[in-house]
Scaffold this motif. Sequence first.
Motif, short mmCIF file in Angstrom:
data_model
loop_
_atom_site.label_atom_id
_atom_site.label_comp_id
_atom_site.label_asym_id
_atom_site.label_seq_id
_atom_site.Cartn_x
_atom_site.Cartn_y
_atom_site.Cartn_z
N UNK A 68 0.87 -1.17 0.00
CA UNK A 68 0.00 0.00 0.00
C UNK A 68 0.90 1.22 0.00
N UNK A 69 0.43 2.31 -0.63
CA UNK A 69 1.25 3.52 -0.70
C UNK A 69 0.65 4.56 0.22
N UNK A 70 1.52 5.18 0.99
CA UNK A 70 1.09 6.24 1.89
C UNK A 70 1.82 7.52 1.47
N UNK A 71 1.06 8.56 1.23
CA UNK A 71 1.65 9.82 0.77
C UNK A 71 1.98 10.72 1.95
N UNK A 72 3.00 11.56 1.75
CA UNK A 72 3.40 12.52 2.78
C UNK A 72 3.66 13.84 2.06
N UNK A 73 2.87 14.85 2.41
CA UNK A 73 3.04 16.16 1.78
C UNK A 73 3.87 17.02 2.71
N UNK A 74 4.99 17.53 2.17
CA UNK A 74 5.88 18.38 2.96
C UNK A 74 5.67 19.81 2.49
N UNK A 75 5.32 20.69 3.41
CA UNK A 75 5.09 22.08 3.05
C UNK A 75 6.15 22.93 3.75
N UNK A 76 6.86 23.72 2.94
CA UNK A 76 7.93 24.54 3.48
C UNK A 76 7.46 25.98 3.51
N UNK A 77 7.12 26.46 4.70
CA UNK A 77 6.69 27.86 4.81
C UNK A 77 7.81 28.75 5.35
N UNK A 78 9.00 28.18 5.47
CA UNK A 78 10.13 28.96 5.98
C UNK A 78 10.73 29.85 4.91
N UNK A 79 11.71 30.67 5.27
CA UNK A 79 12.29 31.61 4.32
C UNK A 79 13.30 30.97 3.36
N UNK A 80 13.77 29.76 3.65
CA UNK A 80 14.83 29.19 2.80
C UNK A 80 14.41 27.84 2.27
N UNK A 81 15.07 27.44 1.20
CA UNK A 81 14.79 26.17 0.56
C UNK A 81 15.25 25.02 1.48
N UNK A 82 14.49 23.97 1.53
CA UNK A 82 14.86 22.79 2.32
C UNK A 82 15.25 21.68 1.35
N UNK A 83 16.50 21.24 1.48
CA UNK A 83 17.02 20.24 0.55
C UNK A 83 17.77 19.22 1.39
N UNK A 84 17.53 17.98 1.15
CA UNK A 84 18.25 16.97 1.95
C UNK A 84 17.56 15.62 1.93
N UNK A 85 17.55 14.99 3.10
CA UNK A 85 17.05 13.61 3.19
C UNK A 85 15.89 13.59 4.18
N UNK A 86 14.91 12.73 3.89
CA UNK A 86 13.78 12.58 4.80
C UNK A 86 13.60 11.10 5.10
N UNK A 87 13.35 10.81 6.36
CA UNK A 87 13.07 9.42 6.72
C UNK A 87 11.68 9.36 7.33
N UNK A 88 10.83 8.58 6.68
CA UNK A 88 9.49 8.35 7.22
C UNK A 88 9.56 7.04 7.98
#
Lengths: 443, 398
Positions: A68-88
């Motif tokens: 089954x697929x579970x979606x995760x929406x990441x919303x960046x409301x901060x002033x800078x770009x977020x780039x990197x790694x995410x672990x769910x």
Amino acid sequence: MALTGRAGLLAALGAVLVLFAPRPGLAVAGILLLLAALVVVDLLLAGGVRGLRFQRDGERLVRLGQSVRVGLVVENSGPRRVRGVLRDAWPPSAGATPRHLRVDVPRGERRRLETTLTPTRRGDREAVTVTVRSVGPLGLAARQGTHRVPWSVRVLPPFLSRRHLPARLARLRELDGRHPALVRGQGTEFDSLREYVVGDDVRSIDWRASARRSDVVVRTWRPERDRRVLIVLDTGRTSAGRVGVSPIPGAGGRTAGWPRLDWSMDAALLLAALAARAGDRVDFLAYDRGVRAWLSGASRTELLSSLVTSMAPIEAELVESDGPGMVAAVLARARRRCLVVLLTDLNPAAMEEGLLPVLPQLSGRHLVLVASVADPKVAAMAAGRGTAERVYDAAAAEQLRGERRRIVSLLRRQGVEVVDALPEDLAPALADAYLALKAAGRL
Amino acid sequence: MTVTVAGSPAPVSPTAGALWRRGRAVLLVAVLVLVAALVPALLAPSEESGRYLDPGDTSLSGSGALSALLTAHGVSVSRADGVAGALAQAGPDTLLLVTEASALTRDEASRIGAAPGDRLVVGQVPYLDVLASGVTARREPARPRSREPGCALREAVRAGSAHMGGTAFTGPPGSTGCYPDDGRPTLVRYATGGRTVTVVGDGAFLTNRRLAEDGNAALAVNLAGARPRLIWLVPPDADDADGMGDDDSGDGGSGGGRGLGDLIPDGVGWAVVQLVAAVGVVALWRGRRLGPVVAERLPVVVRAAETVEGRGRLYRARRARDRAALALRAAAADRLTAPLGLPRTATFDEIAAAVAVRTGEDPERVRSALYGPPPADDAALVALAGHLDTLERQVRES
């Protein structure tokens, strides 16, 4: 915060520089200070992870053995770009892949990431945490933060025995109104009157109805409907034992076997599906020292889905089942006569201590059917010959089988039906026993 | 489809402020422990700097007290840390005290041996054959302890018991030996060529630690203060040896070449420091986990057949052939009733008779297989199992 491999590489390259520097001591201090300064700058310039907002979507139900697929929406409301790694992070038995996701969310935007879950056992799987590591523009250091983003996926029993359903439904139709019986028998009820056609049994002609009409009319009969079936699942210690070969590749490997509980659930699901089609009402009770689940009054169309949903979180408890309590619970819930299908183990000690003395109370008011998973390992051991070790094992296996036979004959003497079958055969055997009872009109 | 779930998403990582508030107590304790460990170490006089039997050293292993005593007795004590300097001062009215001769070369030792004036050799000294020819050290060491003089030597008799031991000697003819250990003297004095040479097995009685015990101080003053001038030869300072690498007293026997450490440029050592720092950075990189470890409550894994296997092993361990045979026979009899058309309640006798009739086997053999005595050994049990199988097969196939 976290450092990256690039920082380590830079520090290692600094060693080469130190080797050729005229003042090596100062060079070491300088390089380390420079590295520290770059790390601090990188940390300051990295996108913040605390202000990220998350939302989940996707499936909440999955059958064991499927993905089954579970979606995760990441919303960046901060002033800078977020780039990197995410672990769910999910529990290991949720089988979440991939372990790490790349994430790149410019300021003010949102991105959707997907995690695929392939659970390896039944039950509710809760998402644990989401951790984001946001690397700075220099790639030397990263900010790291963890968020709790709740979501749970209920892993349902696989209902593998549904492949036996079409054959059993065909048998049911033979009993059922599509082929109405002309002979009145035990367990049939009046269905309808129809015109006599050549070949019908003359004994089924309804003379009174024929007299009212100017035609010869026969009565037809059909199996009784709207009987009650109560499936009782024993979730005590004996249900935790692993038997046979696991159909689902799990943590312990297939050879570790599948718990008796899961085989019993599989058989219960086939029986429930069949009984619902046959027009009977199915209730479900899970019990060890207390009621673990109780499902009653589900509509015929909803029955199977509500049954798997209530079965999913049930785990075998490592306690001795309370036989008298179980019988009392059944008696309190089943006021009218019904078929009580007791899915338990014919473990001689547990039966004699728990269920056997109180079962007459139940079999006096209801029709009781005890279904149990036999262990193929015991059968294999009983067939062992050749060396002394294998013959001793065979003797131990025969000892157990002898006691099981004794329990079975004791139960049969009390008027209790018994189905004792190997794991893969239990579901069809139970369904056949039900059909036989129905055909014999004993429900 | 987006579903709002109970318990809204929330960050769970602690903020920097929270980390500081949580960690400051631990940090404070760590700093206190560090300070408590470092302050005494910095304040205490370092034991390491103590130079053994050095007249200028006031630590327990030095001999500053003896030097002061001798000066008070009117003896001029001059400290020499090189053989050349010591020999330059040597004259007929001097006493040369050699304490730590391990730094000497044989050449230097023979130059000392040829020097004018009296000589006092203390401790385990190499080149004894040139420093005090005629005296040989015995192989078995003597335990240093308080000993009685046991001789007629005036200095020793006046001093009384002293802390002696170390090496025992055999003196040349005409020598005086004192403080014997098992009859072997640990102090030997003899005269040769108008000079008096004294050899003492252990120098501990000269140290600040021992000087006040027994007659140590008296003996030391008597021996070392025999002449108006005392030349006290000490090994050259280790710190200075590095600085003057080509000094002839510095390198022992290696021939004055530069060591391996001198050939490696300074930069290498610092590069290693830098590499250690790099390894630290890499460790921080690899050691930082992406999120917490996830714990899960796992179901118990227990094979249902375990009890049966255990019972089988128990039968085997106790050689329970009777029970095993009983179980096998009961199972066989149970399986035989149906094909023989007998009721389940049939007795062994009826079954055995029916089997014998059906298979045509000897009734006595069938009876002994089905309810005979327990097998005598494991082989008999295996044979019994095979026999029962054969009977079953014959009944089924007949």
